[in-house]
Motif scaffolding. Structure first.
Motif, PDB file in Angstrom:
ATOM      1  N   PHE A 665     -12.694 167.009 103.501  1.00 12.92           N
ATOM      2  CA  PHE A 665     -13.203 166.521 104.778  1.00 12.92           C
ATOM      3  C   PHE A 665     -13.021 165.020 104.960  1.00 12.92           C
ATOM      4  CE2 PHE A 665     -15.580 170.377 103.811  1.00 12.92           C
ATOM      5  CZ  PHE A 665     -15.467 171.074 105.004  1.00 12.92           C
ATOM      6  N   GLY A 666     -12.625 164.293 103.886  1.00 16.70           N
ATOM      7  CA  GLY A 666     -12.427 162.858 104.024  1.00 16.70           C
ATOM      8  C   GLY A 666     -13.734 162.177 104.419  1.00 16.70           C
ATOM      9  N   ASN A 667     -13.594 161.148 105.255  1.00 18.69           N
ATOM     10  CA  ASN A 667     -14.776 160.430 105.736  1.00 18.69           C
ATOM     11  C   ASN A 667     -15.185 160.911 107.115  1.00 18.69           C
ATOM     12  OD1 ASN A 667     -12.480 159.363 106.924  1.00 18.69           O
ATOM     13  ND2 ASN A 667     -13.349 157.334 107.179  1.00 18.69           N
ATOM     14  N   MET A 668     -15.062 162.215 107.381  1.00 20.78           N
ATOM     15  CA  MET A 668     -15.486 162.779 108.661  1.00 20.78           C
ATOM     16  C   MET A 668     -16.970 162.532 108.941  1.00 20.78           C
ATOM     17  SD  MET A 668     -15.122 166.671 110.135  1.00 20.78           S
ATOM     18  CE  MET A 668     -13.345 166.648 110.277  1.00 20.78           C
ATOM     19  N   PRO A 669     -17.890 162.589 107.950  1.00 20.43           N
ATOM     20  CA  PRO A 669     -19.287 162.248 108.259  1.00 20.43           C
ATOM     21  C   PRO A 669     -19.442 160.849 108.830  1.00 20.43           C
ATOM     22  CG  PRO A 669     -19.161 163.362 106.145  1.00 20.43           C
ATOM     23  CD  PRO A 669     -17.748 163.092 106.561  1.00 20.43           C
ATOM     24  N   GLU A 670     -18.695 159.892 108.294  1.00 22.02           N
ATOM     25  CA  GLU A 670     -18.771 158.523 108.804  1.00 22.02           C
ATOM     26  C   GLU A 670     -18.250 158.453 110.239  1.00 22.02           C
ATOM     27  OE1 GLU A 670     -17.133 154.059 107.614  1.00 22.02           O
ATOM     28  OE2 GLU A 670     -16.386 155.843 106.574  1.00 22.02           O
ATOM     29  N   ILE A 671     -17.153 159.179 110.523  1.00 23.70           N
ATOM     30  CA  ILE A 671     -16.594 159.201 111.873  1.00 23.70           C
ATOM     31  C   ILE A 671     -17.589 159.833 112.842  1.00 23.70           C
ATOM     32  CG2 ILE A 671     -14.743 160.171 113.289  1.00 23.70           C
ATOM     33  CD1 ILE A 671     -12.908 159.955 110.866  1.00 23.70           C
ATOM     34  N   TYR A 672     -18.227 160.932 112.428  1.00 25.97           N
ATOM     35  CA  TYR A 672     -19.200 161.590 113.304  1.00 25.97           C
ATOM     36  C   TYR A 672     -20.383 160.666 113.603  1.00 25.97           C
ATOM     37  CZ  TYR A 672     -23.156 164.461 114.655  1.00 25.97           C
ATOM     38  OH  TYR A 672     -24.255 164.947 115.295  1.00 25.97           O
ATOM     39  N   ASN A 673     -20.905 159.998 112.580  1.00 28.05           N
ATOM     40  CA  ASN A 673     -22.037 159.093 112.797  1.00 28.05           C
ATOM     41  C   ASN A 673     -21.684 157.987 113.785  1.00 28.05           C
ATOM     42  OD1 ASN A 673     -23.738 160.473 111.060  1.00 28.05           O
ATOM     43  ND2 ASN A 673     -23.107 159.294 109.270  1.00 28.05           N
ATOM     44  N   PHE A 674     -20.493 157.445 113.659  1.00 27.82           N
ATOM     45  CA  PHE A 674     -20.081 156.378 114.562  1.00 27.82           C
ATOM     46  C   PHE A 674     -19.991 156.871 116.003  1.00 27.82           C
ATOM     47  CE2 PHE A 674     -16.253 154.626 116.703  1.00 27.82           C
ATOM     48  CZ  PHE A 674     -16.784 153.409 117.089  1.00 27.82           C
ATOM     49  N   HIS A 675     -19.352 158.010 116.220  1.00 31.29           N
ATOM     50  CA  HIS A 675     -19.154 158.499 117.589  1.00 31.29           C
ATOM     51  C   HIS A 675     -20.448 159.028 118.199  1.00 31.29           C
ATOM     52  CE1 HIS A 675     -14.758 158.217 118.127  1.00 31.29           C
ATOM     53  NE2 HIS A 675     -14.725 158.317 116.803  1.00 31.29           N
ATOM     54  N   SER A 676     -21.267 159.725 117.414  1.00 32.22           N
ATOM     55  CA  SER A 676     -22.467 160.327 117.984  1.00 32.22           C
ATOM     56  C   SER A 676     -23.560 159.303 118.239  1.00 32.22           C
ATOM     57  CB  SER A 676     -22.986 161.422 117.050  1.00 32.22           C
ATOM     58  OG  SER A 676     -23.365 160.877 115.805  1.00 32.22           O
ATOM     59  N   ARG A 677     -23.677 158.306 117.355  1.00 38.32           N
ATOM     60  CA  ARG A 677     -24.774 157.362 117.464  1.00 38.32           C
ATOM     61  C   ARG A 677     -24.417 156.089 118.221  1.00 38.32           C
ATOM     62  NH1 ARG A 677     -27.094 157.538 111.199  1.00 38.32           N
ATOM     63  NH2 ARG A 677     -27.511 159.784 111.128  1.00 38.32           N
ATOM     64  N   VAL A 678     -23.141 155.755 118.267  1.00 40.10           N
ATOM     65  CA  VAL A 678     -22.759 154.458 118.833  1.00 40.10           C
ATOM     66  C   VAL A 678     -21.803 154.624 120.008  1.00 40.10           C
ATOM     67  CG1 VAL A 678     -21.705 152.227 118.323  1.00 40.10           C
ATOM     68  CG2 VAL A 678     -23.077 153.370 116.582  1.00 40.10           C
ATOM     69  N   PHE A 679     -20.612 155.170 119.740  1.00 37.24           N
ATOM     70  CA  PHE A 679     -19.542 155.063 120.714  1.00 37.24           C
ATOM     71  C   PHE A 679     -19.793 155.939 121.935  1.00 37.24           C
ATOM     72  CE2 PHE A 679     -15.025 155.585 122.076  1.00 37.24           C
ATOM     73  CZ  PHE A 679     -14.815 154.253 122.364  1.00 37.24           C
ATOM     74  N   LEU A 680     -20.314 157.157 121.741  1.00 38.14           N
ATOM     75  CA  LEU A 680     -20.590 158.029 122.892  1.00 38.14           C
ATOM     76  C   LEU A 680     -21.617 157.377 123.815  1.00 38.14           C
ATOM     77  CD1 LEU A 680     -20.284 160.653 124.414  1.00 38.14           C
ATOM     78  CD2 LEU A 680     -21.949 161.705 122.877  1.00 38.14           C
ATOM     79  N   GLN A 681     -22.631 156.751 123.252  1.00 35.90           N
ATOM     80  CA  GLN A 681     -23.628 156.074 124.077  1.00 35.90           C
ATOM     81  C   GLN A 681     -23.019 154.898 124.823  1.00 35.90           C
ATOM     82  OE1 GLN A 681     -26.916 155.092 121.528  1.00 35.90           O
ATOM     83  NE2 GLN A 681     -27.153 157.195 120.764  1.00 35.90           N
ATOM     84  N   ASP A 682     -22.105 154.164 124.153  1.00 32.49           N
ATOM     85  CA  ASP A 682     -21.424 153.063 124.841  1.00 32.49           C
ATOM     86  C   ASP A 682     -20.611 153.573 126.020  1.00 32.49           C
ATOM     87  OD1 ASP A 682     -22.547 151.456 122.973  1.00 32.49           O
ATOM     88  OD2 ASP A 682     -20.723 151.152 121.790  1.00 32.49           O
ATOM     89  N   LEU A 683     -19.887 154.684 125.822  1.00 30.73           N
ATOM     90  CA  LEU A 683     -19.068 155.227 126.907  1.00 30.73           C
ATOM     91  C   LEU A 683     -19.940 155.738 128.051  1.00 30.73           C
ATOM     92  CD1 LEU A 683     -16.280 157.175 124.962  1.00 30.73           C
ATOM     93  CD2 LEU A 683     -16.129 154.938 126.029  1.00 30.73           C
ATOM     94  N   GLU A 684     -21.049 156.393 127.735  1.00 35.65           N
ATOM     95  CA  GLU A 684     -21.939 156.889 128.785  1.00 35.65           C
ATOM     96  C   GLU A 684     -22.523 155.745 129.605  1.00 35.65           C
ATOM     97  OE1 GLU A 684     -23.473 161.018 126.637  1.00 35.65           O
ATOM     98  OE2 GLU A 684     -24.670 159.189 126.505  1.00 35.65           O
TER      99      GLU A 684
END
Length: 1011
Positions: A665-684
């Motif tokens: 899975f590589g660093n998929m947990p790190e990618i998910y945390n970034f997008h779910s907690r930070v980047f998605l909120q920035d885009l919204e």
């Protein structure tokens, strides 16, 4: 590892002293045992004379004569005369040493039985006895021959030779056994001489052999104990835990073997004692048996004493080694924990609490919360180490002082870290509260401005309209934040601990803005109260013309309020023509920007195909696909990765796969945390303001670097998936998730998402021409394209083989590509070129921030989709010693890269002119930055050389040297030309002469002062 304190040295010295005392006890016990062995052992052993003893040439019967003289019997032996003199001497020595070791100075009586022999044999035997007997010979009793003839000859012969024998030893010639009883008691004679002494020669030989064997074994054991004790005492303690463990294991193994040997010899000694006790019970008159029993008993007792001393010494030595190993491990744990705590404290120091905006404060609080979470985990581990240290101290460890010191240091680290984090957390919360209050005050002021701007003029002309407007204003004033009523001075006192100049400016602007809005409200209230108190005839308003709508401007503030708080509201009056002009809905947009000192109300028309609408469509697609992407990542992490820990599915999962899930899975947990907690909120947050999405991407630019790690791991992940794709575990998980596609399709989602961003940014940029945020969008697109290029470059970089250094030290990989390369070398006065001058080498170049690597591309390995290229490392060029020549005669796609003042020259042919231009631009940028960094360093530190001159004006071809040293360069250093054709390297040993193609560089306007 040396002692850390005086107290530890004293405790270690005390421990060593106790160990040495045990060692001396062991040596003393060994010395006593060795003394006893010397007393009870004889230099001649049974093995040396065993053959003659077995033939009964002579023997000790155990009988005693007068004055306790030991009786040695020489029985009838026809081969006595054939025994060599040396062998006979050894037999006599062996037989006499046995009683002499027990009773020094003892006398001996020899019974020479020659009843069946002749005078000649008697004479010879007496002569050999006189010559070979080593002891104190008290008497020789000779039983003469019994036959008449031989007796007569013996009497005559003895009468004539008596004087000769008597001078050497006392000899008594006896006629019969009865005469023998006059000299020796009957109970001291064996049965062959008419006595009652019980003697068995074979038993005596067995017993004597057993005693000697036991003594030799005891001696060997004593030597082994002493040798092993000396080895333990002289052993130097190693500095590695593994070495100590091996030493402990080997010494314990030797100790166990020695203990087994001691038990074996003790068992042998007890068996021997039992045999001696049996013999003593059968015949109490055997004095020798009693002495042998006492000797064996004494040896056994001293062996036990030595064993006890050795056990005590080994126990102390083993305890010291074990405690030393414990100390090493504890010190290692302490050092690791110290590094962790120092790293956390460094992170805490780097975490700035000087924030100016609410977003910065919240971001700092998030980072602080993450740091506190890590600190709690590390502090918990530190507490475990401290507890372990107290346990070691409670067990009376010899380094108790050092261990307690380490515990106190760890406790101090933890307390300091917790206090610092608590202080910063309190300060950030205080700052957050202040900024939140300021934000509420700003919002209230904005709401007030909006309220005043939205109050229509025609409705306020009536009494009811004015009263309603007044009520709206009063309601607004009721909701005014308490911060605005306290005043800036009180606020500064309340938040004095967290105030910064920027926050003070914000407070000042907030209260200035509040004063302006308050003035606006007061003016509006005054006007409305007049209208409410006095009935005014309604005014008929005329609708403006559509093509040129009139605007009523009412300046609400005079210039005395400053440029920063000047509001102008443009209100267009509605009319009939305006309402019939277009079916599209009109809305009033209040555009307020206090930094530009302007706020206005304007109309905005939105058409079906307007760029703004298309931009919003793209923005919605970006946000919607981002939500889907986050949900898909979550489904993979929960439905596959987390299920690997599910006991119900453990039977379907191969054990090796569970340990390799980080590869899959590589660093998929790190990618998910970034997008779910930070980047998605920035885009919204950019849904209603698409122009801000570019800044959103640029702000999170560094976070997207995690995709580079994911893509670098992708080949390993794919190989692992291909190995276990048919596993029942994956099929069961896919069935539960109701996914139509397998896990491999979802593992590709991050790579697909990365390429999707740049496509959506291009769409947004297409509809954002000459709009606000266009430059940020262009920067975001460039950043994402650079990221894709960086990912691609890094995928090639991981295939480099043969490079022995740390490739991370070379910096970030900037460019990579395949080129044709010709190489030439210059060493000394001669110049050696490659033999195949006209045949280029195919090389794959990797350009880093600090170096240039030349590699050879190898053929792809594997079959089908498993094929992967590899690059064999060939050359390393340090960028501080690199120069370039941009144009090479004969081919516009060629350029030169030379190294160490043209000691090595690499002619590089790019596949296209565009590739050459891109590489030259990047190389020029690196070399220019190096020159600028060198000059800035020399300028700021006052290290400018007296004869240093500034660079001549730039030209298109090169530069002109001045008196051996190029202008703008330090003597002893090479120079960098910013010309279009030639770049020279930094830090070369000697400046190269100017090329005829080079031209002078431009002189700067101001020349720095010489030092």
């Amino acid at each position: 590892m040396g002692p850390a304190s005086l107290q530890e040295e004293r405790e270690l010295e005390k421990e060593s002293k106790e160990e040495m005392e045990s060692y001396h006890c062991l040596l003393q016990a060994g010395s006593q045992l060795e003394s006893t062995l010397q007393q009870v052992t004889v230099p001649v052993s049974m093995k040396e004379v065993g053959g003659y003893i077995e033939k009964q040439v002579a023997y000790l019967s155990g009988g005693r004569g007068e004055d306790s003289s030991v009786i040695i019997t020489l029985p009838e032996c026809s081969a006595f005369s054939d025994i060599p003199e040396e062998a006979l001497a050894k037999v006599f020595t062996y037989l006499t040493l046995i009683p002499r070791t027990r009773q020094p100075g003892v006398k001996f009586i020899i019974i020479l039985d020659r009843r069946l022999d002749t005078w000649a044999s008697i004479k010879t035997a007496l002569a050999r006895i006189a010559a070979s007997f080593p002891g104190n010979l008290h008497l020789v009793l000779v039983l003469r021959p019994t036959s008449f003839f031989h007796r007569t000859v013996t009497d005559i012969g003895f009468r004539f030779s008596q004087e000769d024998f008597m001078l050497k030893m006392p000899v008594v010639m006896l006629s019969s056994v009865t005469d023998l009883l006059r000299y020796i008691n009957e109970n001291q004679l064996t049965s062959e001489f008419g006595g009652t002494l019980d003697y068995c020669h074979s038993d005596w030989i067995v017993l004597r052999t057993a005693i000697e064997s036991f003594a030799v074994t005891v001696k060997d054991i004593a030597q082994m104990l002493q040798g092993f004790g000396t080895e333990l005492a002289e052993t130097e303690l190693p500095d590695e835990g593994k070495a100590i463990e091996r030493l402990l294991e080997s010494q314990t193994d030797k100790y166990r073997k020695l203990k087994d040997a001691i038990r074996s010899v003790s068992k042998e000694g007890r068996h021997l004692l039992s045999s001696l006790e049996t013999s003593e019970k059968e015949d109490d008159s055997q004095w020798d048996v009693k002495l042998d029993w006492e000797t064996v008993q004494r040896l056994l007792a001293q062996l036990r004493d030595m064993e006890s001393a050795f056990d005590g010494f080994f126990e102390k030595h083993h305890l010291k080694l074990h405690q030393y190993l414990q100390l090493l491990r504890y010190e290692h744990s302490f050092q690791e924990m110290e590094l962790c705590l120092e790293h956390l404290m460094a992170q805490e120091r780097e975490l700035s609490v000087s924030v100016d905006t609410l977003a910065q404060t919240e971001q700092a609080l998030k980072r602080l919360d993450s740091l506190e979470s890590n600190a709690q985990e590390v502090v918990a581990r530190a507490q475990i180490i401290i507890l372990h240290g107290h346990q070691l101290s409670a067990s009376h460890h010899y380094a108790m002082a050092l261990i307690m010191q380490r515990c106190n240091e760890l406790r101090h680290y933890c307390d300091t870290l917790n206090a610092a984090l608590k202080t910063k957390h309190s300060r950030l919360l205080h700052t957050h509260q202040l900024l939140l209050c300021l934000g509420q005050a700003q919002t209230w002021c904005d709401n007030g401005a909006y309220l005043l701007a939205n109050q229509l003029v025609e409705k306020s002309q009536s009494k009811e309209g004015a009263q309603a407007a007044l009520k709206d204003i009063e309601k607004l004033l009721e909701g005014m934040p308490s911060l605005l009523s306290s005043g800036p001075d009180i606020l500064a006192i309340e938040y004095e601990a967290v105030l910064t100049p920027q926050l003070q400016v914000q407070i000042g602007k907030t209260f200035e803005k509040h004063a302006a809005v308050q003035q606006m409200i007061q003016n509006r209230q005054t006007s409305l109260r007049k209208l409410a108190d006095k009935h005014i005839r309604p005014i008929q308003l005329v609708a403006p013309r559509p093509e040129n709508p009139p605007r009523s401007k009412s300046p609400l503030f005079s210039p005395k309020h400053g440029d920063g708080l000047k509001f102008t509201f443009d209100l267009s009056l509605p009319g009939k023509r305006a309402s019939r002009k277009s079916p599209n809905s009109r809305k009033i947009e209040v555009i307020h920007d206090y930094q530009e000192s302007r706020s206005c109300v304007a109309y905005s028309l939105e058409g079906e195909d307007s760029p703004d609408l298309l931009k919003r469509h793209v923005m919605r697609e970006l946000i919607e696909t981002e939500r889907i992407y986050v949900e898909e990542l979550l489904s993979v992490l929960l439905g596959y990765r987390a299920e690997m820990d599910n006991p119900a599915l453990s039977g379907l999962l191969p054990p090796i796969l569970r340990s390799k899930r980080d590869i899959l899975f590589g660093n998929m947990p790190e990618i998910y945390n970034f997008h779910s907690r930070v980047f998605l909120q920035d885009l919204e947050g950019c849904l209603e303001a698409p122009e801000g999405v570019g800044a959103c991407f640029l702000e999170r630019k560094e976070s997207f670097q995690m995709y580079e790690c994911y893509c670098q791991n992708k080949p390993r992940s794919e190989a692992l998936w291909r190995q276990f794709s048919d596993c029942a575990f994956f099929q069961e998980c896919q069935k539960k998730l109701e996914h139509k596609l397998g896990l491999d399709s979802y593992l590709l989602k991050p790579v697909q998402r990365l390429t999707k961003y740049q496509l959506l940014l291009k769409e947004l940029l297409k509809y954002s021409t000459d709009c606000e945020g266009t430059s940020e969008l262009q920067g975001a697109l460039t950043a994402m394209l650079d990221l894709l290029k960086s990912v691609n470059d890094s995928m090639h970089q991981i295939a480099i083989t043969g490079y022995e250094g740390d490739i991370c030290e070379l910096g970030r990989v900037l460019m990579q590509g395949s080129f044709s390369v010709w190489i030439s070398h210059k060493k000394g006065p001669t110049r050696m070129k490659e033999l195949a001058r006209f045949k280029p080498m195919q090389r794959h170049l990797f350009l880093y921030e600090r170096a240039l690597l030349l590699c050879k591309r190898r053929e792809e390995h594997g079959d089908g989709c498993d094929k992967t290229p590899s690059y064999s490392f060939k050359h390393y060029l340090k960028m501080t010693a690199v120069g370039i020549t941009e144009n090479v005669k004969g081919d516009v796609k060629k350029f030169e890269i030379w190294y160490s003042g043209r000691e090595e020259v690499y002619v590089v042919q790019a596949p296209t002119l565009e590739v050459k231009t891109a590489w030259l631009n990047e190389l020029r940028r690196i070399l220019t930055n190096q020159q600028k960094m060198l000059r800035d360093e020399a300028y700021h530190h006052g290290q400018m050389v007296e004869h240093m001159q500034l660079s001549p004006p730039l030209s298109e071809r090169g530069m002109r040297p001045s008196r051996g040293v190029p202008r703008g360069c330090l003597p002893g250093l090479d120079f960098v030309s910013l010309s279009a054709d030639v770049f020279l390297c930094l830090r070369s040993r000697s400046p190269r002469p100017r090329s005829p193609r080079q031209r002078p560089r431009p002189r700067p306007r101001h020349r720095p002062q010489r030092h």
